[in-house]
Design a protein around this motif. Sequence first.
Motif, PDB file in Angstrom:
ATOM      1  N   ILE A  89       0.915  -1.329  -0.101  1.00 29.59           N
ATOM      2  CA  ILE A  89       0.032  -0.011  -0.084  1.00 29.59           C
ATOM      3  C   ILE A  89       0.889   1.091   0.054  1.00 29.59           C
ATOM      4  O   ILE A  89       0.437   2.328   0.219  1.00 29.59           O
ATOM      5  N   GLY A  90       2.072   1.104  -0.040  1.00 27.22           N
ATOM      6  CA  GLY A  90       3.063   2.127  -0.189  1.00 27.22           C
ATOM      7  C   GLY A  90       3.160   2.994   1.050  1.00 27.22           C
ATOM      8  O   GLY A  90       3.171   2.301   2.128  1.00 27.22           O
ATOM      9  N   GLY A  91       3.453   4.319   0.963  1.00 26.45           N
ATOM     10  CA  GLY A  91       3.690   5.244   2.182  1.00 26.45           C
ATOM     11  C   GLY A  91       2.374   6.008   2.165  1.00 26.45           C
ATOM     12  O   GLY A  91       1.326   5.445   2.325  1.00 26.45           O
ATOM     13  N   GLY A  92       2.699   7.219   2.690  1.00 24.18           N
ATOM     14  CA  GLY A  92       1.524   8.023   3.090  1.00 24.18           C
ATOM     15  C   GLY A  92       0.878   8.200   4.407  1.00 24.18           C
ATOM     16  O   GLY A  92      -0.211   8.353   4.613  1.00 24.18           O
ATOM     17  N   PHE A  93       1.950   7.852   5.432  1.00 23.72           N
ATOM     18  CA  PHE A  93       1.684   7.703   6.881  1.00 23.72           C
ATOM     19  C   PHE A  93       1.896   9.220   7.350  1.00 23.72           C
ATOM     20  O   PHE A  93       3.281   9.229   7.363  1.00 23.72           O
ATOM     21  N   ALA A  94       1.022   9.902   7.744  1.00 30.07           N
ATOM     22  CA  ALA A  94       1.431  11.191   8.188  1.00 30.07           C
ATOM     23  C   ALA A  94       2.324  11.408   9.485  1.00 30.07           C
ATOM     24  O   ALA A  94       2.437  10.475  10.134  1.00 30.07           O
ATOM     25  N   VAL A  95       2.912  12.425   9.362  1.00 32.07           N
ATOM     26  CA  VAL A  95       3.861  12.760  10.697  1.00 32.07           C
ATOM     27  C   VAL A  95       3.150  14.045  11.252  1.00 32.07           C
ATOM     28  O   VAL A  95       2.785  14.833  10.660  1.00 32.07           O
ATOM     29  N   ASP A  96       3.090  14.041  12.595  1.00 31.60           N
ATOM     30  CA  ASP A  96       2.546  14.942  13.462  1.00 31.60           C
ATOM     31  C   ASP A  96       3.705  15.953  14.305  1.00 31.60           C
ATOM     32  O   ASP A  96       4.410  15.539  14.855  1.00 31.60           O
ATOM     33  N   TYR A  97       3.668  17.261  13.299  1.00 31.39           N
ATOM     34  CA  TYR A  97       4.596  17.826  13.933  1.00 31.39           C
ATOM     35  C   TYR A  97       4.449  18.851  14.887  1.00 31.39           C
ATOM     36  O   TYR A  97       5.152  19.469  15.598  1.00 31.39           O
ATOM     37  N   VAL A  98       3.033  19.538  14.949  1.00 27.68           N
ATOM     38  CA  VAL A  98       2.742  20.440  16.029  1.00 27.68           C
ATOM     39  C   VAL A  98       1.521  20.181  16.666  1.00 27.68           C
ATOM     40  O   VAL A  98       0.775  19.129  16.287  1.00 27.68           O
ATOM     41  N   THR A  99       1.180  20.889  17.702  1.00 25.54           N
ATOM     42  CA  THR A  99      -0.143  20.489  18.585  1.00 25.54           C
ATOM     43  C   THR A  99      -1.433  20.848  17.609  1.00 25.54           C
ATOM     44  O   THR A  99      -1.355  21.624  16.904  1.00 25.54           O
ATOM     45  N   GLU A 100      -2.574  20.124  17.952  1.00 18.81           N
ATOM     46  CA  GLU A 100      -3.721  20.355  17.209  1.00 18.81           C
ATOM     47  C   GLU A 100      -4.111  21.818  17.702  1.00 18.81           C
ATOM     48  O   GLU A 100      -4.731  22.594  16.552  1.00 18.81           O
ATOM     49  N   GLU A 101      -3.921  22.308  18.788  1.00 12.20           N
ATOM     50  CA  GLU A 101      -4.540  23.609  18.947  1.00 12.20           C
ATOM     51  C   GLU A 101      -3.759  24.908  18.235  1.00 12.20           C
ATOM     52  O   GLU A 101      -4.140  25.789  17.786  1.00 12.20           O
ATOM     53  N   ASP A 102      -2.197  24.639  18.186  1.00 14.33           N
ATOM     54  CA  ASP A 102      -1.359  25.728  17.454  1.00 14.33           C
ATOM     55  C   ASP A 102      -1.820  25.487  15.849  1.00 14.33           C
ATOM     56  O   ASP A 102      -1.811  26.502  15.187  1.00 14.33           O
ATOM     57  N   TRP A 103      -1.846  24.385  15.517  1.00 15.64           N
ATOM     58  CA  TRP A 103      -2.213  24.198  13.985  1.00 15.64           C
ATOM     59  C   TRP A 103      -3.935  24.915  13.683  1.00 15.64           C
ATOM     60  O   TRP A 103      -3.938  25.719  12.523  1.00 15.64           O
ATOM     61  N   ARG A 104      -4.862  24.588  14.731  1.00 12.39           N
ATOM     62  CA  ARG A 104      -5.945  25.257  14.368  1.00 12.39           C
ATOM     63  C   ARG A 104      -6.132  26.818  14.259  1.00 12.39           C
ATOM     64  O   ARG A 104      -6.449  27.487  13.564  1.00 12.39           O
ATOM     65  N   ARG A 105      -5.026  27.360  15.303  1.00 11.16           N
ATOM     66  CA  ARG A 105      -5.022  28.774  15.345  1.00 11.16           C
ATOM     67  C   ARG A 105      -4.195  29.337  14.362  1.00 11.16           C
ATOM     68  O   ARG A 105      -4.585  30.336  13.891  1.00 11.16           O
ATOM     69  N   PHE A 106      -3.048  28.794  13.841  1.00  9.71           N
ATOM     70  CA  PHE A 106      -2.733  29.195  12.837  1.00  9.71           C
ATOM     71  C   PHE A 106      -3.326  29.120  11.512  1.00  9.71           C
ATOM     72  O   PHE A 106      -3.348  29.934  10.883  1.00  9.71           O
ATOM     73  N   GLY A 107      -4.066  28.204  11.346  1.00  9.98           N
ATOM     74  CA  GLY A 107      -5.176  28.281  10.098  1.00  9.98           C
ATOM     75  C   GLY A 107      -6.054  29.464  10.235  1.00  9.98           C
ATOM     76  O   GLY A 107      -6.502  29.952   9.043  1.00  9.98           O
TER      77      GLY A 107
END
Length: 453
Positions: free
Chosen positions: A232-250
């Motif tokens: 099935i190849g790759g495509g396994f995500a990596v989590d770099y930052v917190t959910e809250e920081d990523w939401r606020r950034f967006g």
Amino acid sequence: MTTTLPTLEAHLGEETRALLRPDSLLHELSHGLDGPYHVLFPARFDANAAAFRKAFAEAGVEGRVYYAKKANKAAGFAERAAVHGLGVDVASHGELREALAHGVRGADLVVTGPAKAEHLLKVAVLQGALVAVDALDELARLTALAAELGRTARVLLRRLPPSQQHSRFGMDAAELETALHRCATTDHIDVEGFSFHLSGYDTGPRADLTAELIRLCRTARARGLRADRISIGGGFAVDYVTEEDWRRFGERHRPEHYHARKTFSGFYPYHSPVAGADALRAVLATTPPGEQAPLARLLRDADVMLLVEPGRALLDQAGCTVFRVQGVKDRGDHAILTVDGTSLSLSEQWFGSEFLPEPVLVPATGGEEVTAGPYPACVGAATCLDSDMLTWRKIPFPRPPRVGDLLVYPNTAGYQMDSNESPFHELPLPPKIVIDRTPGSSRLRWRLDRHHP
């Protein structure tokens, strides 16, 4: 200065945190190497590989992990794959040669990529590597080559994803039918199974297409073909930052938060609630449409092995990149830092995007009292190109950056270090430094990675 800049502080692994201590090797290495450098943590690669294997074991599924070598050119990671009995995914003769040179057996290689060169196919057949066949003409070339060599080629037939019909990878249903007919009538091709390449990081579509290929394995077996594994190849995500920081950034990031009001069409999803080995668990736990059991059960019942080819996910927290500040220019609402390297060593720019996790500022000297920040600054390269920026975003540093300080970009081992490297301006490529601990001690030690470009 403004205090409204969004922040994206990266998750830091234990190995990176140890390097950020005041008495660490960072400044010593910067002085000795006299330029930017990449740091590798082989122990983290080992831990990530063990996590994927554990996910297979928990699900009761026979699985095989192949390290996608394109994610990093370092010799050290190929060596760790060999030591732990992992497979390695290669897509060029150079990658195949490097993997073999660092101890990976030919039988543990899977050769991917479209329209493979003749020499690559020849060496793959001679070494007994598994070949992902992407098209009918490639199958014809491989069949003729195997017959000429008096060998049998091990193959996976690659399926064009029905949900991504515009993909340039794989064969549609009619082409696969033709391929199966040809393979069933030759003694020089061993169809071990099927594979696919899916863009994106959703786990559901991977489970759905795998279920389709399990049915295709049964069809192939009825024609006398082996067909007992699916990649099935790759495509396994990596989590770099917190959910809250990523939401606020967006929610908050705007053009004025970037030098020259730079805009981008999109970014890598730097927060993922399901990442790495947990993404594999999610794939195996999914019940595909039309099925009555999760994928793990379907694989067990069909006696099909699942192959995965993670790159970035095996390199999560397995390295960082270090630059030295060699100039600071005040622009009123932010500073422009110039470092001793180029953006070509942070390869997200290759995609017209930006590596968003924030660099950590490591002062050249400690113990100084400074006024509380933030001190916004972007990061430019030591070239004559106005567009050569490592970080367009104005990073809110906690103290004013100064000449001689170091910027440590965290978690860069996956694709960032060398996908787009270039000795522009005759600047040397950043060397790779392997960091581990002295046996029986907490003391860090280092050596050069043994890869020589």
